[in-house]
Scaffold this motif. Structure first.
Motif, PDB file in Angstrom:
ATOM      1  N   ASP A   1       6.571   4.556  12.268  1.00 36.44           N
ATOM      2  CA  ASP A   1       5.250   4.670  12.901  1.00 36.44           C
ATOM      3  C   ASP A   1       4.126   4.828  11.882  1.00 36.44           C
ATOM      4  OD1 ASP A   1       6.569   4.480  15.244  1.00 36.44           O
ATOM      5  OD2 ASP A   1       6.534   6.640  15.689  1.00 36.44           O
ATOM      6  N   ALA A   2       4.471   5.173  10.665  1.00 36.60           N
ATOM      7  CA  ALA A   2       3.442   5.399   9.640  1.00 36.60           C
ATOM      8  C   ALA A   2       3.626   4.456   8.461  1.00 36.60           C
ATOM      9  CB  ALA A   2       3.488   6.851   9.178  1.00 36.60           C
ATOM     10  N   LEU A   3       4.278   3.314   8.689  1.00 38.84           N
ATOM     11  CA  LEU A   3       4.548   2.349   7.614  1.00 38.84           C
ATOM     12  C   LEU A   3       5.173   3.040   6.391  1.00 38.84           C
ATOM     13  CD1 LEU A   3       1.387   0.013   7.764  1.00 38.84           C
ATOM     14  CD2 LEU A   3       3.575  -0.256   8.904  1.00 38.84           C
ATOM     15  N   ASN A   4       6.061   3.986   6.693  1.00 40.00           N
ATOM     16  CA  ASN A   4       6.782   4.723   5.642  1.00 40.00           C
ATOM     17  C   ASN A   4       5.844   5.466   4.689  1.00 40.00           C
ATOM     18  OD1 ASN A   4       9.271   3.976   6.655  1.00 40.00           O
ATOM     19  ND2 ASN A   4       9.341   2.109   5.430  1.00 40.00           N
ATOM     20  N   ALA A   5       4.724   5.938   5.211  1.00 42.31           N
ATOM     21  CA  ALA A   5       3.827   6.740   4.362  1.00 42.31           C
ATOM     22  C   ALA A   5       4.630   7.901   3.774  1.00 42.31           C
ATOM     23  CB  ALA A   5       2.649   7.256   5.175  1.00 42.31           C
ATOM     24  N   LEU A   6       4.344   8.177   2.514  1.00 42.53           N
ATOM     25  CA  LEU A   6       5.172   9.100   1.731  1.00 42.53           C
ATOM     26  C   LEU A   6       4.676  10.531   1.924  1.00 42.53           C
ATOM     27  CD1 LEU A   6       5.247   6.681  -1.291  1.00 42.53           C
ATOM     28  CD2 LEU A   6       7.221   7.209   0.165  1.00 42.53           C
TER      29      LEU A   6
ATOM     30  N   PHE B   1       0.039  18.759  -6.708  1.00 40.32           N
ATOM     31  CA  PHE B   1       0.254  17.737  -5.681  1.00 40.32           C
ATOM     32  C   PHE B   1       0.656  16.397  -6.302  1.00 40.32           C
ATOM     33  CE2 PHE B   1      -1.886  14.827  -2.449  1.00 40.32           C
ATOM     34  CZ  PHE B   1      -0.857  14.939  -1.522  1.00 40.32           C
ATOM     35  N   ILE B   2       1.553  15.697  -5.643  1.00 39.23           N
ATOM     36  CA  ILE B   2       2.110  14.398  -6.115  1.00 39.23           C
ATOM     37  C   ILE B   2       2.903  14.595  -7.412  1.00 39.23           C
ATOM     38  CG2 ILE B   2       1.642  11.933  -6.629  1.00 39.23           C
ATOM     39  CD1 ILE B   2       0.818  12.484  -3.864  1.00 39.23           C
ATOM     40  N   THR B   3       3.643  15.688  -7.478  1.00 42.70           N
ATOM     41  CA  THR B   3       4.507  15.901  -8.640  1.00 42.70           C
ATOM     42  C   THR B   3       5.921  16.225  -8.160  1.00 42.70           C
ATOM     43  OG1 THR B   3       2.628  16.765  -9.874  1.00 42.70           O
ATOM     44  CG2 THR B   3       4.818  17.252 -10.756  1.00 42.70           C
TER      45      THR B   3
ATOM     46  N   GLY C   1       7.323  -6.366   2.563  1.00 36.80           N
ATOM     47  CA  GLY C   1       6.073  -5.896   3.156  1.00 36.80           C
ATOM     48  C   GLY C   1       5.241  -5.085   2.167  1.00 36.80           C
ATOM     49  N   PHE C   2       4.513  -4.109   2.708  1.00 39.99           N
ATOM     50  CA  PHE C   2       3.546  -3.371   1.888  1.00 39.99           C
ATOM     51  C   PHE C   2       4.207  -2.386   0.915  1.00 39.99           C
ATOM     52  CE2 PHE C   2       1.227  -4.097   5.985  1.00 39.99           C
ATOM     53  CZ  PHE C   2       0.265  -4.970   5.489  1.00 39.99           C
ATOM     54  N   ALA C   3       3.824  -2.468  -0.344  1.00 45.01           N
ATOM     55  CA  ALA C   3       4.147  -1.422  -1.327  1.00 45.01           C
ATOM     56  C   ALA C   3       2.799  -1.046  -1.923  1.00 45.01           C
ATOM     57  CB  ALA C   3       5.096  -1.939  -2.393  1.00 45.01           C
TER      58      ALA C   3
ATOM     59  N   LYS D   1     -10.250   2.353  -2.178  1.00 45.28           N
ATOM     60  CA  LYS D   1     -10.881   2.107  -0.873  1.00 45.28           C
ATOM     61  C   LYS D   1     -11.002   3.384  -0.047  1.00 45.28           C
ATOM     62  CE  LYS D   1      -9.297  -2.647  -0.276  1.00 45.28           C
ATOM     63  NZ  LYS D   1      -8.456  -3.500   0.560  1.00 45.28           N
ATOM     64  N   ILE D   2     -10.237   4.416  -0.408  1.00 47.73           N
ATOM     65  CA  ILE D   2     -10.373   5.691   0.309  1.00 47.73           C
ATOM     66  C   ILE D   2     -10.974   6.770  -0.615  1.00 47.73           C
ATOM     67  CG2 ILE D   2      -8.635   5.283   2.098  1.00 47.73           C
ATOM     68  CD1 ILE D   2      -6.655   6.956   0.372  1.00 47.73           C
ATOM     69  N   GLY D   3     -11.643   6.293  -1.649  1.00 47.60           N
ATOM     70  CA  GLY D   3     -12.430   7.209  -2.486  1.00 47.60           C
ATOM     71  C   GLY D   3     -11.654   7.967  -3.530  1.00 47.60           C
TER      72      GLY D   3
ATOM     73  N   PRO E   1      -5.186   6.072  -8.264  1.00 45.36           N
ATOM     74  CA  PRO E   1      -3.736   6.303  -8.293  1.00 45.36           C
ATOM     75  C   PRO E   1      -3.387   7.686  -8.842  1.00 45.36           C
ATOM     76  CG  PRO E   1      -4.231   4.122  -9.140  1.00 45.36           C
ATOM     77  CD  PRO E   1      -5.546   4.831  -8.994  1.00 45.36           C
ATOM     78  N   GLY E   2      -2.338   8.288  -8.285  1.00 37.25           N
ATOM     79  CA  GLY E   2      -1.962   9.640  -8.726  1.00 37.25           C
ATOM     80  C   GLY E   2      -0.492   9.803  -9.035  1.00 37.25           C
ATOM     81  N   ALA E   3       0.287   8.727  -8.861  1.00 37.22           N
ATOM     82  CA  ALA E   3       1.727   8.836  -9.157  1.00 37.22           C
ATOM     83  C   ALA E   3       2.107   7.852 -10.256  1.00 37.22           C
ATOM     84  CB  ALA E   3       2.544   8.596  -7.890  1.00 37.22           C
ATOM     85  N   GLY E   4       1.197   7.676 -11.191  1.00 36.62           N
ATOM     86  CA  GLY E   4       1.513   6.855 -12.371  1.00 36.62           C
ATOM     87  C   GLY E   4       1.067   5.410 -12.283  1.00 36.62           C
TER      88      GLY E   4
ATOM     89  N   ARG F   1      -7.298  -4.888  -4.264  1.00 38.50           N
ATOM     90  CA  ARG F   1      -6.696  -6.088  -3.673  1.00 38.50           C
ATOM     91  C   ARG F   1      -5.175  -6.060  -3.817  1.00 38.50           C
ATOM     92  NH1 ARG F   1      -4.326 -10.411  -6.433  1.00 38.50           N
ATOM     93  NH2 ARG F   1      -4.920 -10.607  -8.632  1.00 38.50           N
ATOM     94  N   MET F   2      -4.511  -6.755  -2.884  1.00 38.22           N
ATOM     95  CA  MET F   2      -3.046  -6.794  -2.924  1.00 38.22           C
ATOM     96  C   MET F   2      -2.569  -8.025  -3.691  1.00 38.22           C
ATOM     97  SD  MET F   2      -1.844  -5.662   0.845  1.00 38.22           S
ATOM     98  CE  MET F   2      -3.146  -5.201   1.972  1.00 38.22           C
ATOM     99  N   MET F   3      -1.380  -7.907  -4.251  1.00 37.79           N
ATOM    100  CA  MET F   3      -0.752  -9.000  -4.993  1.00 37.79           C
ATOM    101  C   MET F   3       0.508  -9.408  -4.242  1.00 37.79           C
ATOM    102  SD  MET F   3       0.901  -8.649  -8.777  1.00 37.79           S
ATOM    103  CE  MET F   3      -0.537  -8.404  -9.776  1.00 37.79           C
TER     104      MET F   3
END
Ligand code: CAA
Length: 258
Positions: A23-28, A83-85, A104-106, A134-136, A139-142, A164-166
């Motif tokens: 339901d959340a596109l596998n949001a982490l 956070f994110i560690t 799909g999306f990564a 885009k959400i202000g 990147p925070g996980a490398g 943009r996506m690749m």
């Protein structure tokens, strides 16, 4: 242990971890990353597992860190909790080979987790991106570091600055992914590739991971010296005796698990 946000299977010496928050596109979420780290630790300890595959759904490997969960955090929250560690770094720290099988999306943290793996197999549907801008945020996980090392400054800058996506073809062309596979065959192909690794000498596969990763950490001369010393050390393993004897005797080698 039973998990709520991932599915864990062992298939013939391969650990398969599937992100499972459809339901959340596998949001982490913090819970998902915690379960992922726990499953990876268990697979590291399980001598039956020789290689690991991380995958998601047909629609999304993972669409990034969970924005709904983090939106109200303050800077002191994120700093004090680091956070994110916690959990995230377990992917890069895993000593057994890990393959990302991406359909799909990564995006954001999803792209970053894929890049922490040893290589990425991409479905023809894969879309990679660092859209945090885009959400202000950024990147925070490398992502800013690994994407830049993998695809170069110009493309990494463009992707991180525009979000943009690749697609899979571009990702293969620029070296972000090792191969493109039809989406319907992705997981089977990733598991079969992992099985090829899992039947090799266990110390050899772990050492290959160690020496290749050294290329990112040091100078060429030091890296080559490290590789040579480690190559020489391989002559202290039973698997070197077995592998070379099997070649000379024209038979398949049988490697141990340690
Ligand atoms: N966090 C939380 N929920 C997410 C999510 C995320 N990263 N990505 C998608 N979802 C949720 C959506 O909110 C939606 O939930 P509801 O049905 O409850 O509204 C559901 O998943 C399906 O998403 P969409 O309706 O948006 O699906 P779509 O096909 O229209 O769009 C998408 C797909 C382009 C991937 C879009 O969902 C999207 O842009 N997601 C956010 C991507 C992103 O910004 N990722 C970076 C996160 S920050 C980060 O990762 C930081 C870091 O470096 C660690």
């Amino acid at each position: 242990m039973s998990y709520e946000t991932i599915i864990v299977e062992i298939r013939d010496n391969v650990g398969l971890i599937t992100f499972n928050r459809p339901d959340a596109l596998n949001a982490l979420s913090i819970a998902l990353v915690g379960e992922l780290a726990d499953a990876l630790r268990a697979m590291e300890k399980n001598s039956d597992v020789g290689a690991i595959v991380l995958t998601g759904s047909e629609k999304a490997f993972a669409a990034g860190a969970d924005i709904k969960e983090m939106q109200s955090k303050s800077w002191p929250d994120t700093y004090v909790d680091d956070f994110i560690t916690d959990g995230w770094e377990q992917v890069a720290a895993c000593r057994k080979p890990v393959i990302a099988a991406v359909a799909g999306f990564a995006l954001g943290g999803g792209c970053e987790i894929a890049m922490m793996c040893d290589f990425i197999l991409a479905a023809d549907t894969a879309q990679f991106g660092q859209p945090e801008i885009k959400i202000g945020v950024w990147p925070g996980a490398g992502g800013s570091q690994r994407l830049t090392r993998l695809v170069g400054k110009s493309k990494s800058m463009e992707m991180c600055l525009t979000g943009r996506m690749m697609g899979a073809e571009e990702a293969e062309r620029v070296g972000l992914v090792s191969r493109i596979i039809p989406a319907a065959e992705l997981v089977e192909e990733a598991v079969s590739t992992a099985q090829k690794i899992a039947v090799m000498s266990r110390p050899a596969t772990m050492m290959v991971k160690d020496v290749v990763n050294r290329a990112y950490e040091t100078t060429l001369a030091e890296g080559v010296r490290y590789e040579r010393r480690m190559f020489q050390a391989s002559f202290g393993t039973p698997d070197q005796r077995e592998g070379m004897a099997a070649f000379v005797e024209k038979r398949k080698p049988v490697f141990g698990k340690s």
